[in-house]
Scaffold this active site. Structure first.
Site, mmCIF file in Angstrom:
data_model
loop_
_atom_site.group_PDB
_atom_site.id
_atom_site.type_symbol
_atom_site.label_atom_id
_atom_site.label_comp_id
_atom_site.label_asym_id
_atom_site.label_seq_id
_atom_site.Cartn_x
_atom_site.Cartn_y
_atom_site.Cartn_z
ATOM 1 N N THR A 1 0.817 -1.209 0.000
ATOM 2 C CA THR A 1 0.000 0.000 0.000
ATOM 3 C C THR A 1 0.853 1.262 0.000
ATOM 4 O O THR A 1 1.989 1.242 0.479
ATOM 5 C CB THR A 1 -0.903 -0.006 1.254
ATOM 6 N N ASP A 2 0.268 2.357 -0.465
ATOM 7 C CA ASP A 2 0.972 3.647 -0.402
ATOM 8 C C ASP A 2 1.082 4.160 1.037
ATOM 9 O O ASP A 2 1.864 5.060 1.326
ATOM 10 C CB ASP A 2 0.291 4.698 -1.295
ATOM 11 N N GLU A 3 0.280 3.576 1.955
ATOM 12 C CA GLU A 3 0.262 4.095 3.332
ATOM 13 C C GLU A 3 1.587 3.899 4.048
ATOM 14 O O GLU A 3 1.848 4.557 5.052
ATOM 15 C CB GLU A 3 -0.873 3.452 4.131
ATOM 16 N N TYR B 1 -1.913 -0.485 10.960
ATOM 17 C CA TYR B 1 -2.067 -1.159 9.661
ATOM 18 C C TYR B 1 -0.842 -0.901 8.785
ATOM 19 O O TYR B 1 -0.202 -1.835 8.281
ATOM 20 C CB TYR B 1 -3.343 -0.684 8.952
ATOM 21 N N LYS C 1 2.093 -3.421 7.329
ATOM 22 C CA LYS C 1 2.377 -3.616 5.897
ATOM 23 C C LYS C 1 3.848 -3.276 5.616
ATOM 24 O O LYS C 1 4.506 -3.958 4.829
ATOM 25 C CB LYS C 1 1.450 -2.738 5.032
HETATM 26 P P1 NAD Z 1 -9.797 -7.236 2.046
HETATM 27 O O1 NAD Z 1 -9.823 -6.977 3.508
HETATM 28 O O2 NAD Z 1 -11.005 -6.952 1.230
HETATM 29 O O3 NAD Z 1 -9.439 -8.782 1.782
HETATM 30 C C1 NAD Z 1 -8.434 -9.436 2.500
HETATM 31 C C2 NAD Z 1 -8.579 -10.939 2.260
HETATM 32 O O4 NAD Z 1 -7.529 -11.603 2.968
HETATM 33 C C3 NAD Z 1 -9.903 -11.529 2.765
HETATM 34 O O5 NAD Z 1 -10.462 -12.395 1.810
HETATM 35 C C4 NAD Z 1 -9.501 -12.295 4.017
HETATM 36 O O6 NAD Z 1 -10.334 -13.403 4.296
HETATM 37 C C5 NAD Z 1 -8.078 -12.705 3.678
HETATM 38 N N1 NAD Z 1 -7.271 -12.957 4.879
HETATM 39 C C6 NAD Z 1 -7.127 -12.140 5.954
HETATM 40 N N2 NAD Z 1 -6.332 -12.732 6.873
HETATM 41 C C7 NAD Z 1 -5.940 -13.916 6.340
HETATM 42 C C8 NAD Z 1 -5.096 -14.971 6.793
HETATM 43 N N3 NAD Z 1 -4.514 -14.936 8.010
HETATM 44 N N4 NAD Z 1 -4.906 -16.046 5.991
HETATM 45 C C9 NAD Z 1 -5.505 -16.118 4.760
HETATM 46 N N5 NAD Z 1 -6.342 -15.161 4.301
HETATM 47 C C10 NAD Z 1 -6.545 -14.070 5.084
HETATM 48 O O7 NAD Z 1 -8.528 -6.472 1.501
HETATM 49 P P2 NAD Z 1 -8.290 -5.704 0.111
HETATM 50 O O8 NAD Z 1 -8.782 -4.329 0.246
HETATM 51 O O9 NAD Z 1 -8.753 -6.558 -0.987
HETATM 52 O O10 NAD Z 1 -6.699 -5.646 0.105
HETATM 53 C C11 NAD Z 1 -5.943 -6.720 -0.435
HETATM 54 C C12 NAD Z 1 -4.465 -6.380 -0.315
HETATM 55 O O11 NAD Z 1 -4.183 -5.187 -1.038
HETATM 56 C C13 NAD Z 1 -3.986 -6.144 1.112
HETATM 57 O O12 NAD Z 1 -2.711 -6.698 1.231
HETATM 58 C C14 NAD Z 1 -3.951 -4.628 1.232
HETATM 59 O O13 NAD Z 1 -2.985 -4.227 2.175
HETATM 60 C C15 NAD Z 1 -3.555 -4.232 -0.177
HETATM 61 N N6 NAD Z 1 -4.017 -2.902 -0.634
HETATM 62 C C16 NAD Z 1 -5.328 -2.544 -0.509
HETATM 63 C C17 NAD Z 1 -5.738 -1.301 -1.002
HETATM 64 C C18 NAD Z 1 -7.183 -0.870 -0.928
HETATM 65 O O14 NAD Z 1 -7.490 0.278 -1.253
HETATM 66 N N7 NAD Z 1 -8.115 -1.706 -0.532
HETATM 67 C C19 NAD Z 1 -4.817 -0.440 -1.606
HETATM 68 C C20 NAD Z 1 -3.474 -0.841 -1.702
HETATM 69 C C21 NAD Z 1 -3.086 -2.095 -1.214
HETATM 70 O O1 DAU Z 2 -4.161 3.976 0.489
HETATM 71 C C1 DAU Z 2 -4.418 2.612 0.369
HETATM 72 C C2 DAU Z 2 -5.246 2.141 1.541
HETATM 73 O O2 DAU Z 2 -6.568 2.613 1.323
HETATM 74 C C3 DAU Z 2 -5.253 0.620 1.700
HETATM 75 O O3 DAU Z 2 -3.956 0.184 1.983
HETATM 76 C C4 DAU Z 2 -6.202 0.198 2.825
HETATM 77 O O4 DAU Z 2 -6.258 -1.203 2.911
HETATM 78 C C5 DAU Z 2 -7.570 0.753 2.515
HETATM 79 O O5 DAU Z 2 -8.442 0.452 3.598
HETATM 80 C C6 DAU Z 2 -7.522 2.272 2.295
HETATM 81 O O6 DAU Z 2 -7.236 2.965 3.540
HETATM 82 P P1 DAU Z 2 -7.996 4.322 3.926
HETATM 83 O O7 DAU Z 2 -7.921 4.476 5.399
HETATM 84 O O8 DAU Z 2 -7.549 5.459 3.086
HETATM 85 O O9 DAU Z 2 -9.516 3.938 3.444
HETATM 86 P P2 DAU Z 2 -10.929 4.170 4.133
HETATM 87 O O10 DAU Z 2 -11.953 3.778 3.126
HETATM 88 O O11 DAU Z 2 -11.011 3.547 5.490
HETATM 89 O O12 DAU Z 2 -10.985 5.738 4.319
HETATM 90 C C7 DAU Z 2 -10.837 6.635 3.222
HETATM 91 C C8 DAU Z 2 -10.869 8.046 3.777
HETATM 92 O O13 DAU Z 2 -12.199 8.312 4.271
HETATM 93 C C9 DAU Z 2 -9.944 8.266 4.963
HETATM 94 O O14 DAU Z 2 -9.424 9.591 4.889
HETATM 95 C C10 DAU Z 2 -10.856 8.129 6.179
HETATM 96 C C11 DAU Z 2 -12.188 8.640 5.660
HETATM 97 N N1 DAU Z 2 -13.381 7.999 6.275
HETATM 98 C C12 DAU Z 2 -13.463 6.643 6.240
HETATM 99 C C13 DAU Z 2 -14.559 6.006 6.785
HETATM 100 C C14 DAU Z 2 -14.657 4.490 6.783
HETATM 101 C C15 DAU Z 2 -14.410 8.780 6.777
HETATM 102 O O15 DAU Z 2 -14.344 10.026 6.764
HETATM 103 N N2 DAU Z 2 -15.487 8.148 7.315
HETATM 104 C C16 DAU Z 2 -15.610 6.783 7.356
HETATM 105 O O16 DAU Z 2 -16.621 6.254 7.870
#
Ligand code: NAD
Ligand code: DAU
Length: 380
Positions: free
Chosen positions: A137-139, A186, A190
């Protein structure tokens, strides 16, 4: 049947993972795709109903921390590629329960690496033709400053992002060389996993790749994340909890574009390299929220903007990062990938999908899906 490649995709029942599994199963019928997922609260096999009967697809319920089972799976399936997405992914949950994040994200990744090392090093060809691709992730880079609160044209262009909305809220961007500076449990977990992946290349010569992507949006995202949560709340006319002033900036990418990037990088990326993935698509939370409200209202036949009164400013997230903005020039220049959609188009598709798949949302918000898996797997 002998497959050309045998690939494990971890976290394939989650949001991004299910898009990656779907793309690989459809695009590569000569690859065996093993979807390994623990099915935590975030894993949902109905995300993959359309591919579950394909001959090149297999689901295995497994915890990535289970070293012995994963090593056996690698041996039994002759795994030559790992695309690792399984993780605990929600920042708010990490603030409440950091231990689970360290266990899954750090120890789970280390367990996969160690098992892959043991199996691949036991083969005559060792690491040749193998790949361990870690999705991050970019975080991990921390937070950028808002030096241009009104927004300016960014110094980058892409076909997809050169449309209507194309603003940067600061002069600085996350590059592949940006120093890690994670703030939340988180992102710290990562970052730890990223370091382990790179260490396995540097120490043992494992062919690893790491990518760091910005915020994804699109179908099948768990409705705890901003966009699906708010779509669901607007549908039910429930308050929309905006953290702080709603001024925080995220850089949004349509999930299918992330899956396309993963495909490109898995096949053509250079071993030991890092690639940043993002759409040059910065938005303040409050602007997205207004766009989502207008879109949901319109598609539900309500007056556009009728639900603006649901916006409810609440206490800010602890340690809330101000701005994320990815520079994905390297990926675009070296591997020719670029995002296919403009954000307005992607939001329209996304809102339409959630409104056309309200059963999917209801199944999750009622908890029915988790009970189904517990019943199904406890019988085995
Ligand atoms: P998500 O939470 O939707 O899915 C995560 C999946 O991993 C689920 O299916 C869960 O059951 C599985 N999982 C969790 N713990 C596990 C374990 N111990 N063993 C096996 N499976 C397990 O997550 P996502 O949003 O699809 O993110 C997927 C990946 O991409 C993550 O590594 C996250 O850090 C990364 N990522 C997410 C975002 C985003 O915006 N969502 C952006 C950049 C990177
Ligand atoms: O940047 C990549 C990341 O983006 C991934 O690595 C993470 O897995 C993914 O969860 C996401 O993280 P964020 O914290 O940015 O996403 P989230 O949807 O939780 O929140 C987006 C923005 O909205 C953040 O600034 C917090 C704000 N927010 C979020 C929620 C859930 C609110 O204001 N209200 C809310 O209820």
């Amino acid at each position: 049947m002998n497959f050309k490649r045998n690939i494990v995709i971890t976290g394939g029942a989650g949001f991004i993972g299910s898009h990656v599994v779907r793309l690989f199963v459809n695009k590569y019928p000569d690859y065996k795709i093993v979807n390994l997922d623990k099915l935590t609260y975030a894993g949902n096999l109905t995300n993959l109903k359309d591919v579950e009967d394909r001959p090149n697809y297999k689901f295995v319920r497994m915890d990535i921390c289970d070293f012995d089972s994963f090593l056996k799976l690698m041996q039994d399936e002759k795994i030559d590629g790992i695309i690792h997405l399984a993780a605990e992914s929600h920042v708010d949950r990490s603030i409440k329960d950091p231990f689970t994040f360290a266990m899954t994200n750090v120890m789970g990744t280390l367990s996969l690496l160690q098992a892959a090392k043991q199996y691949w090093e036991s083969l005559p060809e060792k690491y040749e033709g193998k790949r361990f691709y870690h999705i991050s992730t970019d975080e991990v880079y921390g937070a950028l400053e808002m030096t241009n609160p009104e927004g300016v044209e960014p110094p980058f262009t892409t076909t997809a992002s050169s449309g209507k909305h194309h603003l940067a809220y600061g002069t600085d961007f996350f590059h592949e060389t940006t120093k890690y500076n994670p703030h939340s449990p988180y992102s710290a977990s990562k970052a730890g996993s990223d370091h382990f992946v790179r260490a396995f290349h540097d120490t043992y010569g494992m062919p690893t790749i790491v990518t760091n992507c910005s915020n994804n949006y699109g179908p099948y995202q768990f409705p705890e994340k901003l966009i699906p949560l708010f779509i669901n709340n607007i549908r039910h006319r429930k308050p929309l909890p905006v953290y702080g002033k709603g001024e925080n900036v995220r850089d949004w990418l349509y999930v299918v574009d992330h899956a396309r990037a993963i495909d490109t990088i898995f096949h053509n990326g250079k071993v030991a390299e890092t690639y940043n993935i993002g759409g040059f698509n910065e938005w303040k939370n409050i602007d997205i929220i207004r766009l989502v409200i207008n879109t949901v209202d319109r598609l539900l036949g309500r007056a556009e903007g009728e639900d603006m009164n649901l916006i409810t400013y609440v206490t800010d997230r602890m340690g809330h990062d101000m701005r994320y903005a990815i520079d994905s020039t390297k990926l675009q220049r070296e591997l020719g990938w670029e995002p296919s959609l403009q954000f307005e188009e992607g939001i329209e598709k996304t809102v339409s999908w959630y409104l056309e798949n309200q059963d999917w949302l209801d199944n999750i918000t009622s908890g029915a899906y988790e009970k189904y898996y517990e019943d199904m797997y406890s019988k085995r």
